[in-house]
Design a protein around this motif. Structure first.
Motif, mmCIF file in Angstrom:
data_model
loop_
_atom_site.group_PDB
_atom_site.id
_atom_site.type_symbol
_atom_site.label_atom_id
_atom_site.label_comp_id
_atom_site.label_asym_id
_atom_site.label_seq_id
_atom_site.Cartn_x
_atom_site.Cartn_y
_atom_site.Cartn_z
ATOM 1 N N SER A 28 -5.195 3.112 1.412
ATOM 2 C CA SER A 28 -4.769 4.310 1.188
ATOM 3 C C SER A 28 -5.049 4.621 -0.236
ATOM 4 O O SER A 28 -5.204 5.742 -0.534
ATOM 5 N N SER A 29 -4.873 3.563 -0.903
ATOM 6 C CA SER A 29 -4.929 3.790 -2.430
ATOM 7 C C SER A 29 -6.127 4.478 -3.003
ATOM 8 O O SER A 29 -6.327 4.953 -4.061
ATOM 9 N N ASN B 287 -2.718 0.677 4.494
ATOM 10 C CA ASN B 287 -1.862 1.034 3.297
ATOM 11 C C ASN B 287 -2.642 0.205 2.255
ATOM 12 O O ASN B 287 -2.644 0.971 1.023
ATOM 13 N N GLU C 166 -9.189 8.067 -5.051
ATOM 14 C CA GLU C 166 -10.060 7.792 -6.139
ATOM 15 C C GLU C 166 -11.479 7.935 -5.748
ATOM 16 O O GLU C 166 -12.389 8.198 -6.818
#
Length: 355
Positions: free
Chosen positions: A184-185, A181, A189
């Motif tokens: 994942s961000s 998690n 990007e």
């Protein structure tokens, strides 16, 4: 001799010797008062009886053991046959020894007539037989209780090991999901950066899987897993936001602890604190040995207060799992303290140091 375990043979015959000696000394006084002229006779009379009785007592003990769990009528029938046989063997053995010694000494021996001997010795033998049965019953019950206690302790140890294995199995999936998690961000990007992070994560997971198979390892090996995880998180958040401090003295590094014990608290420090602070956060891991105790600390301190609500006071799933693992492994010998400290949280662990 198989009726008596080797470790009990010397004490058993020592007790028989003491009993025979005390009875002989007592009989010697009466013998002298009655005008006896051969002081060895009372010793022969008493020791011949004690030796035979002591041997027969082992047979009684074996019989009581074999009758355990049988119906009471069957036990009573067996004892009704064994009691007169016990008396007959005692009389035959005792007088056989006496006649043999008197013959070697060249002295005549004239005991009472057979009827008188059977009545006199039979009454005493009945009391002796019943006493041996009661004593033997108590011994067998004590041995059975000890065996049940050992079996219960073994079952508890096996249950504790199963519980520890289950708790340890919970660590890795939880750690994996939270780490994914966090990563994942980055996917949308910087794809190349996310790919590098996933490769580092794969290497770390291989190491944690190998550690999990061993159940426990040293603090040094545990820190070898914590360091790459924090390096991975530094790559995720950047060194400006996440500062890592790891301190452990040599004595502490040699102590053993459950595998993956520190990974969940460190992961919680990153997830619940670094991700919540707007400024820089310092995550520190310290290990110190004090006497025979190992003291561990996982803490985080931010440059600015956390604007959101405080985290779970129990530390979330990871720390609940940690508490259960320590309780199952060490019981009351392990202590856990978790709470706020300054502009962050601190976890203090104290447990026995086993090298």
């Amino acid at each position: 001799m198989s009726l008596l375990p080797r470790r009990w043979r010397l004490p058993y015959f020592a007790v028989l010797g003491i009993i025979g000696l005390l009875l002989s000394i007592s009989a010697l006084q009466s013998y002298r008062l009655s005008g006896g002229t051969r002081p060895w006779e009372p010793f022969l009379w008493e020791f011949s009886s004690v030796v035979v009785i002591g041997t027969l007592a082992l047979g009684v003990h074996a019989l009581v053991g074999r009758l355990q769990g049988r119906p009471w009528p069957r036990q009573l029938a067996a004892h009704a046959i064994a009691m007169p046989l016990f008396s007959l063997l005692h009389i035959a053995g005792m007088f056989g020894l006496r006649f043999a010694v008197y013959g070697l000494a060249g002295v005549g021996y004239h005991p009472d007539d057979l009827g008188t001997v059977l009545v006199y010795e039979g009454g005493k033998d009945a009391v002796s037989y019943l006493s041996f049965c009661l004593i033997s019953r108590g011994v067998w019950m004590a041995q059975a209780a000890a065996a049940r206690t050992q079996e219960l302790d073994r079952a508890r140890r096996e249950l504790a090991e199963v519980r520890l294995a289950r708790l340890a199995d919970q660590v890795q999936p939880h750690f994996l999901f939270n780490t994914l998690n966090l990563i994942s961000s980055v996917m949308y990007e910087d794809v190349a950066r996310a790919d590098r992070l996933l490769c580092q994560l794969a290497d770390l997971l291989r190491q944690t899987l190998a550690a999990q198979q061993r159940s426990e390892h040293t603090v040094r090996e545990e820190l070898a897993l914590v360091q790459p995880f924090l390096a991975l998180m530094q790559a995720r958040f950047g060194p400006q936001r996440l500062v890592v401090e790891i301190q452990a003295d040599e004595a502490a590094q040699a102590c053993r602890l459950p595998a993956l014990l520190l990974l969940a608290p460190v992961e919680n420090a990153v997830k619940h604190d670094v991700a919540r602070h707007r400024g820089r956060v310092t995550v520190s891991v310290r290990a110190e040995r004090v006497g025979e105790r190992l003291k561990l600390q996982v803490s985080n301190q931010g440059d600015t207060p956390v604007p959101e609500s405080p985290p779970d006071p129990d530390g979330g799933f990871g720390l609940r799992n940690l508490r259960e693992r320590l309780a199952a492994r060490y019981g009351d010998a392990a202590h856990v303290e978790f709470g706020p400290s300054g502009q962050g949280m601190v976890l203090n662990l104290e447990l026995p140091c086993a090298c």
